[in-house]
Design a protein around this motif. Structure first.
Motif, PDB file in Angstrom:
ATOM      1  N   VAL A   9       0.837  -1.210   0.000  1.00 25.76           N
ATOM      2  CA  VAL A   9       0.000   0.000   0.000  1.00 25.76           C
ATOM      3  C   VAL A   9       0.870   1.257   0.000  1.00 25.76           C
ATOM      4  N   LEU A  10       2.068   1.160   0.591  1.00 21.49           N
ATOM      5  CA  LEU A  10       2.956   2.317   0.647  1.00 21.49           C
ATOM      6  C   LEU A  10       3.327   2.820  -0.742  1.00 21.49           C
ATOM      7  N   GLU A  11       3.332   1.932  -1.728  1.00 20.49           N
ATOM      8  CA  GLU A  11       3.707   2.333  -3.083  1.00 20.49           C
ATOM      9  C   GLU A  11       2.842   3.508  -3.570  1.00 20.49           C
ATOM     10  N   TYR A  12       1.589   3.545  -3.121  1.00 15.29           N
ATOM     11  CA  TYR A  12       0.677   4.559  -3.641  1.00 15.29           C
ATOM     12  C   TYR A  12       0.914   5.929  -3.030  1.00 15.29           C
ATOM     13  N   SER A  13       1.736   5.992  -1.973  1.00 18.44           N
ATOM     14  CA  SER A  13       2.122   7.305  -1.464  1.00 18.44           C
ATOM     15  C   SER A  13       3.013   8.035  -2.467  1.00 18.44           C
ATOM     16  N   ALA A  14       3.540   7.298  -3.468  1.00 18.64           N
ATOM     17  CA  ALA A  14       4.348   7.939  -4.505  1.00 18.64           C
ATOM     18  C   ALA A  14       3.542   8.978  -5.266  1.00 18.64           C
ATOM     19  N   LEU A  15       2.219   8.776  -5.373  1.00 14.19           N
ATOM     20  CA  LEU A  15       1.378   9.758  -6.058  1.00 14.19           C
ATOM     21  C   LEU A  15       1.362  11.076  -5.296  1.00 14.19           C
ATOM     22  N   ILE A  16       1.343  11.001  -3.963  1.00 11.50           N
ATOM     23  CA  ILE A  16       1.379  12.221  -3.148  1.00 11.50           C
ATOM     24  C   ILE A  16       2.711  12.942  -3.335  1.00 11.50           C
ATOM     25  N   TRP A  17       3.815  12.165  -3.225  1.00  7.20           N
ATOM     26  CA  TRP A  17       5.131  12.772  -3.410  1.00  7.20           C
ATOM     27  C   TRP A  17       5.283  13.317  -4.834  1.00  7.20           C
ATOM     28  N   GLY A  18       4.809  12.547  -5.821  1.00  7.27           N
ATOM     29  CA  GLY A  18       4.927  12.987  -7.205  1.00  7.27           C
ATOM     30  C   GLY A  18       4.151  14.270  -7.467  1.00  7.27           C
ATOM     31  N   SER A  19       2.944  14.364  -6.890  1.00  4.95           N
ATOM     32  CA  SER A  19       2.144  15.577  -7.063  1.00  4.95           C
ATOM     33  C   SER A  19       2.826  16.776  -6.403  1.00  4.95           C
ATOM     34  N   ALA A  20       3.346  16.571  -5.191  1.00  5.29           N
ATOM     35  CA  ALA A  20       4.008  17.669  -4.474  1.00  5.29           C
ATOM     36  C   ALA A  20       5.281  18.103  -5.187  1.00  5.29           C
ATOM     37  N   LEU A  21       6.113  17.135  -5.594  1.00  7.21           N
ATOM     38  CA  LEU A  21       7.366  17.472  -6.270  1.00  7.21           C
ATOM     39  C   LEU A  21       7.090  18.083  -7.650  1.00  7.21           C
ATOM     40  N   GLY A  22       6.069  17.548  -8.345  1.00  3.22           N
ATOM     41  CA  GLY A  22       5.720  18.108  -9.640  1.00  3.22           C
ATOM     42  C   GLY A  22       5.284  19.558  -9.533  1.00  3.22           C
ATOM     43  N   TYR A  23       4.522  19.877  -8.492  1.00  5.07           N
ATOM     44  CA  TYR A  23       4.060  21.255  -8.297  1.00  5.07           C
ATOM     45  C   TYR A  23       5.216  22.172  -7.888  1.00  5.07           C
ATOM     46  N   LEU A  24       6.036  21.721  -6.928  1.00  9.27           N
ATOM     47  CA  LEU A  24       7.112  22.561  -6.414  1.00  9.27           C
ATOM     48  C   LEU A  24       8.225  22.775  -7.427  1.00  9.27           C
ATOM     49  N   ALA A  25       8.581  21.710  -8.167  1.00  5.87           N
ATOM     50  CA  ALA A  25       9.725  21.803  -9.070  1.00  5.87           C
ATOM     51  C   ALA A  25       9.351  22.225 -10.486  1.00  5.87           C
ATOM     52  N   PHE A  26       8.145  21.849 -10.938  1.00  8.14           N
ATOM     53  CA  PHE A  26       7.799  22.081 -12.344  1.00  8.14           C
ATOM     54  C   PHE A  26       6.494  22.859 -12.535  1.00  8.14           C
ATOM     55  N   GLY A  27       5.835  23.247 -11.439  1.00  6.75           N
ATOM     56  CA  GLY A  27       4.592  23.986 -11.543  1.00  6.75           C
ATOM     57  C   GLY A  27       3.446  23.171 -12.127  1.00  6.75           C
ATOM     58  N   GLU A  28       3.467  21.852 -11.952  1.00  9.02           N
ATOM     59  CA  GLU A  28       2.451  20.967 -12.515  1.00  9.02           C
ATOM     60  C   GLU A  28       1.291  20.792 -11.538  1.00  9.02           C
ATOM     61  N   VAL A  29       0.073  20.855 -12.060  1.00  5.08           N
ATOM     62  CA  VAL A  29      -1.128  20.590 -11.271  1.00  5.08           C
ATOM     63  C   VAL A  29      -1.903  19.483 -11.979  1.00  5.08           C
ATOM     64  N   PRO A  30      -1.977  18.271 -11.401  1.00  2.00           N
ATOM     65  CA  PRO A  30      -2.680  17.167 -12.068  1.00  2.00           C
ATOM     66  C   PRO A  30      -4.140  17.508 -12.338  1.00  2.00           C
ATOM     67  N   SER A  31      -4.646  17.063 -13.490  1.00  2.00           N
ATOM     68  CA  SER A  31      -6.037  17.301 -13.860  1.00  2.00           C
ATOM     69  C   SER A  31      -6.953  16.358 -13.082  1.00  2.00           C
ATOM     70  N   TRP A  32      -8.267  16.651 -13.141  1.00  2.00           N
ATOM     71  CA  TRP A  32      -9.226  15.799 -12.425  1.00  2.00           C
ATOM     72  C   TRP A  32      -9.265  14.396 -13.018  1.00  2.00           C
ATOM     73  N   THR A  33      -8.992  14.278 -14.333  1.00  2.00           N
ATOM     74  CA  THR A  33      -8.993  12.939 -14.936  1.00  2.00           C
ATOM     75  C   THR A  33      -7.825  12.101 -14.403  1.00  2.00           C
ATOM     76  N   THR A  34      -6.702  12.764 -14.123  1.00  2.00           N
ATOM     77  CA  THR A  34      -5.571  12.027 -13.530  1.00  2.00           C
ATOM     78  C   THR A  34      -5.938  11.498 -12.153  1.00  2.00           C
ATOM     79  N   TRP A  35      -6.584  12.358 -11.331  1.00  2.00           N
ATOM     80  CA  TRP A  35      -6.975  11.921  -9.994  1.00  2.00           C
ATOM     81  C   TRP A  35      -8.048  10.833 -10.052  1.00  2.00           C
TER      82      TRP A  35
END
Length: 294
Positions: free
Chosen positions: A248-274
């Motif tokens: 189950v811990l593997e899915y915490s990667a989505l949280i880290w990926g979203s945070a790092l994507g926003y902080l480093a690249f200004g990315e905001v995942p779309s509702w379809t991604t979520w």
């Protein structure tokens, strides 16, 4: 006389496993940051070349026995799967949002269940089949979010295709790893997982080689170290706790990926991604629940 409830054990494997997932998500962010300056084959080569010294250090500490020919042949095949997995995923990281690429990588447990049934002859229940279908519906939602609106973005479609194929080859690699982990020493597995892919991708990296600048050298060194440290953390955790809860811990990667994507690249995942991620994660959890008998 009342008895005190027994204290739950210290969840150190879960803390170490969660830290390993974070390290691997951070590695993905570093890979994405160098993707604009270097071609994918070079990034794959540097990922394993920079990880090899750390793998040799781990080998010196663990001191496993000498490998046999059969073990080497098996890990040569694994090396080819690792090259395909890494090359396709690194390409996807360059073309997609970080959270999006990580989400599509979550398809690997679904591919794993199917491949285990085909290759290892493991039984696959109707509930698991339904979960696999649900997971791929989630994938379709993510894809639809990229091709909808009347705009056909070929670059993103190729990135999505690369992420899906990477998940498939990663699952095939896990099937083989499941067989090899029963007999092969951890130190040798880590060594071969860096050495063989590095040698296989080297000719392709040479053809597109661009001399890294100082910043890229630092990033490549960090990629190699984070990759090895993340996988060692996960291996240590899985050796000391049940695979089901740890998975189950593997899915915490989505949280880290979203945070790092926003902080480093200004990315905001779309509702379809979520939405797609929710279906994929639910399907993977259902597969894990059935396979652990819970």
């Amino acid at each position: 006389m009342t008895t005190r409830p027994s204290k739950s054990p210290v969840p150190m494997p879960f803390l170490v496993g969660a830290f390993g997932v974070f390290l691997l998500a951070l590695m993905d962010a570093l890979i994405k940051s160098v993707a604009a300056a270097h071609a994918t084959p070079q990034i794959v080569f540097m990922r394993f070349a920079c990880g090899l010294p750390w793998a040799i250090l781990a080998l010196a500490v663990l001191r496993p026995p000498m490998p046999g020919r059969e073990m080497v042949r098996a890990h040569l095949f694994r090396g080819a799967l690792v090259v395909l997995t890494a090359g396709l995923f690194f390409y996807a990281l360059a073309k997609l949002e970080l959270a999006e690429a990580i989400t599509l990588a979550f398809l690997s447990p679904l591919f794993l269940a199917a491949l285990a049934a085909l290759i290892l002859k493991e039984a696959i229940s109707p509930a698991v089949m339904i979960a696999i279908v649900v997971g791929f519906i989630g994938m379709a939602i993510i894809v639809a979010g990229k091709v909808g609106g009347g705009v056909f973005d070929l670059t993103r479609i190729l990135g999505i295709a690369a992420a899906i194929l990477s998940a498939f080859f990663y699952a095939a690699n896990l099937v083989l790893l499941r067989q090899r982990a029963q007999t092969d020493a951890l130190g040798l597995i880590v060594l071969f997982q860096n050495l063989f892919p590095m040698l296989m991708i080297a000719p392709f990296a040479y053809m597109v080689w661009e001399t890294p600048d100082p910043r890229s050298w630092v990033l490549f060194a960090g990629i190699g170290l984070l990759g090895l440290a993340g996988h060692l953390c996960m291996a240590w955790a899985f050796a000391r706790a049940n695979a089901g809860p740890l998975g189950v811990l593997e899915y915490s990667a989505l949280i880290w990926g979203s945070a790092l994507g926003y902080l480093a690249f200004g990315e905001v995942p779309s509702w379809t991604t979520w939405a797609g991620a929710a279906l994929i994660i639910a399907a993977c959890l259902a597969v894990a629940r059935r396979q652990t008998g819970r």
